[in-house]
Scaffold this motif. Structure first.
Motif, short mmCIF file in Angstrom:
data_model
loop_
_atom_site.label_atom_id
_atom_site.label_comp_id
_atom_site.label_asym_id
_atom_site.label_seq_id
_atom_site.Cartn_x
_atom_site.Cartn_y
_atom_site.Cartn_z
N LEU A 161 -33.26 -52.21 -72.30
CA LEU A 161 -33.80 -52.30 -73.66
C LEU A 161 -34.74 -51.13 -73.96
O LEU A 161 -34.64 -50.49 -75.01
N LEU A 162 -35.66 -50.86 -73.03
CA LEU A 162 -36.65 -49.79 -73.25
C LEU A 162 -35.98 -48.42 -73.29
O LEU A 162 -36.31 -47.60 -74.16
N SER A 163 -35.06 -48.17 -72.35
CA SER A 163 -34.43 -46.85 -72.30
C SER A 163 -33.72 -46.54 -73.61
O SER A 163 -33.84 -45.44 -74.15
N ALA A 164 -32.97 -47.53 -74.12
CA ALA A 164 -32.22 -47.33 -75.36
C ALA A 164 -33.17 -47.15 -76.54
O ALA A 164 -32.98 -46.27 -77.39
N ASP A 168 -33.87 -43.37 -78.89
CA ASP A 168 -33.82 -43.18 -80.35
C ASP A 168 -35.05 -42.45 -80.87
O ASP A 168 -35.04 -41.91 -81.98
N ALA A 169 -36.14 -42.48 -80.11
CA ALA A 169 -37.36 -41.77 -80.51
C ALA A 169 -37.46 -40.42 -79.79
O ALA A 169 -38.52 -39.78 -79.79
N GLY A 170 -36.37 -40.01 -79.15
CA GLY A 170 -36.37 -38.71 -78.48
C GLY A 170 -37.14 -38.69 -77.18
O GLY A 170 -37.65 -37.65 -76.75
N ILE A 171 -37.25 -39.87 -76.55
CA ILE A 171 -38.03 -39.97 -75.31
C ILE A 171 -37.13 -40.47 -74.17
O ILE A 171 -36.42 -41.48 -74.32
N THR A 198 -48.57 -46.06 -67.74
CA THR A 198 -47.77 -46.80 -66.74
C THR A 198 -46.29 -46.40 -66.71
O THR A 198 -45.51 -47.00 -65.97
N CYS A 199 -45.94 -45.45 -67.57
CA CYS A 199 -44.54 -44.98 -67.62
C CYS A 199 -44.52 -43.46 -67.54
O CYS A 199 -45.49 -42.81 -67.93
N ARG A 200 -43.41 -42.90 -67.08
CA ARG A 200 -43.20 -41.47 -67.29
C ARG A 200 -42.27 -41.31 -68.48
O ARG A 200 -41.15 -41.84 -68.47
N PHE A 201 -42.77 -40.63 -69.50
CA PHE A 201 -42.01 -40.36 -70.72
C PHE A 201 -41.82 -38.85 -70.83
O PHE A 201 -42.81 -38.11 -70.85
N TRP A 202 -40.59 -38.39 -70.88
CA TRP A 202 -40.34 -36.95 -71.06
C TRP A 202 -39.62 -36.75 -72.40
O TRP A 202 -38.72 -37.53 -72.76
N ASP A 203 -40.00 -35.69 -73.10
CA ASP A 203 -39.30 -35.36 -74.35
C ASP A 203 -37.81 -35.13 -74.01
O ASP A 203 -37.50 -34.36 -73.09
N SER A 204 -36.93 -35.78 -74.75
CA SER A 204 -35.49 -35.73 -74.42
C SER A 204 -34.94 -34.30 -74.48
O SER A 204 -34.07 -33.94 -73.70
N LYS A 205 -35.45 -33.51 -75.45
CA LYS A 205 -34.90 -32.15 -75.62
C LYS A 205 -35.54 -31.14 -74.69
O LYS A 205 -34.85 -30.41 -73.99
N THR A 206 -36.89 -31.14 -74.65
CA THR A 206 -37.58 -30.07 -73.93
C THR A 206 -37.99 -30.47 -72.51
O THR A 206 -38.34 -29.61 -71.70
N GLU A 228 -48.71 -38.24 -79.51
CA GLU A 228 -47.31 -37.98 -79.84
C GLU A 228 -46.46 -39.24 -79.59
O GLU A 228 -45.59 -39.58 -80.40
N ILE A 229 -46.74 -39.93 -78.50
CA ILE A 229 -46.01 -41.18 -78.21
C ILE A 229 -46.30 -42.21 -79.30
O ILE A 229 -45.39 -42.87 -79.82
N ARG A 230 -47.56 -42.34 -79.69
CA ARG A 230 -47.91 -43.29 -80.74
C ARG A 230 -47.15 -42.95 -82.03
O ARG A 230 -46.55 -43.83 -82.66
N LYS A 231 -47.16 -41.67 -82.39
CA LYS A 231 -46.51 -41.25 -83.64
C LYS A 231 -45.01 -41.52 -83.60
O LYS A 231 -44.43 -42.02 -84.55
N ARG A 232 -44.38 -41.18 -82.47
CA ARG A 232 -42.92 -41.36 -82.40
C ARG A 232 -42.52 -42.83 -82.46
O ARG A 232 -41.47 -43.17 -82.99
N LEU A 233 -43.36 -43.70 -81.89
CA LEU A 233 -42.98 -45.11 -81.83
C LEU A 233 -43.47 -45.90 -83.04
O LEU A 233 -42.80 -46.81 -83.51
#
Ligand code: ADP
Ligand code: UDP
Length: 236
Positions: A161-164, A168-171, A198-206, A228-233
């Motif tokens: 669920l989280l990955s999908a 969609d938010a580019g993460i 508590t998570c590793r979040f990487w920008d999908s593109k960069t 940036e995470i707050r804004k994207r989500l």
């Protein structure tokens, strides 16, 4: 619901009792620690980001069949949650090699794992949260087999669920740590937090790191990454 006494102060949050014995209030701090408390600092605005991001993601999980502790966001830093007795395990799910897994197994960071990995660490600061397996967990009486099966099944469903959702938010969801607890009637629910701490979040593109590794590794731009995470989500 009002706070009564403080039950606990941890490294990132305080937990308060309320007038309802089945509910407590968590208050997110800006304090940051890493390497089992050896590195200490402050990340301005982190508490507020983690609070709203965690609630946002838990709401999404709840709508998709995962029981969570979330009851109500009270303000930018505080949330009313179901009080649980925490199962003293850090459940770690890994999609891509990073951090301690890369070190331990000699895998380059960023390498996609051929199979999703689930790890358990026993939550004990004095022992340095050692890695344990199902046998250790049963031998120590940390959780019974049925509870552990529930925890593992929820953890993999949460991963899907989280990955999908993040994609969609580019993460890209590299790995994460979650915790579960037992309510008064013994039901296992998701507790604690899901955040850039508590998570590793990487920008999908960069591939840019948008999580606590910026603090752990002194990469700079820590506050901006959390924001940036707050804004994207949440779009604000
Ligand atoms: P730490 O204990 O690792 O320093 P925190 O600063 O995040 O971590 O402290 C929050 C504490 O509250 C953690 O020990 C966590 O397991 C616990 N906790 C999280 N959610 C709940 C809940 N719903 N009920 C009771 N305790 C909780
Ligand atoms: N993690 C966490 N709390 C911990 C240990 C790990 O939230 O006490 C998270 C961490 O942010 C990462 C994942 O669990 O998303 C895997 O961490 P790892 O084992 O690689 O440890 P680290 O490199 O952080 O020491």
């Amino acid at each position: 619901m009002k706070k009564t006494v403080q039950l606990y102060e941890g490294k990132a949050k305080k937990v308060y009792a309320t007038e309802d014995e089945n509910l407590c209030i968590v208050s997110y701090k800006d304090d940051a620690t890493a390497f089992n408390g050896l590195k200490k600092g402050t990340i301005e605005g982190k508490g507020a980001v983690n609070n709203v991001v965690s609630n946002h993601l838990m709401r999404m999980l709840e709508q998709n069949g995962i029981p969570t502790h979330l009851v109500e966001e009270l303000n930018d830093r505080e949330t009313l949650v179901k009080k649980v007795s925490i199962v003293p395990l850090e459940v770690i799910i890994r999609n891509i090699a990073a951090g301690s897994l890369s070190k331990r197994l000699g895998l380059p960071e960023g390498e996609k794992l051929k199979k999703t990995v689930l790890e358990y660490c026993y939550k004990d600061d004095d022992l340095g949260d050692p890695l344990v397996n199902e046998y250790h967990i049963a031998a120590l009486g940390i959780a019974d087999d049925e509870e552990l099966a529930t925890i593992a099944a929820y953890s993999f469903k949460i991963n899907d669920l989280l990955s999908a959702y993040l994609k969609d938010a580019g993460i890209e969801l590299i790995d994460y740590k979650i915790e579960f607890g037992r309510t008064a009637d013994g039901t296992i629910i998701l507790a604690d937090e899901i955040s850039p701490d508590t998570c590793r979040f990487w920008d999908s593109k960069t591939g840019k790191k948008l999580d606590k590794d910026r603090f752990r590794r002194d990469l700079g731009g820590v506050e901006d990454a959390y924001d940036e995470i707050r804004k994207r989500l949440l779009g604000k």
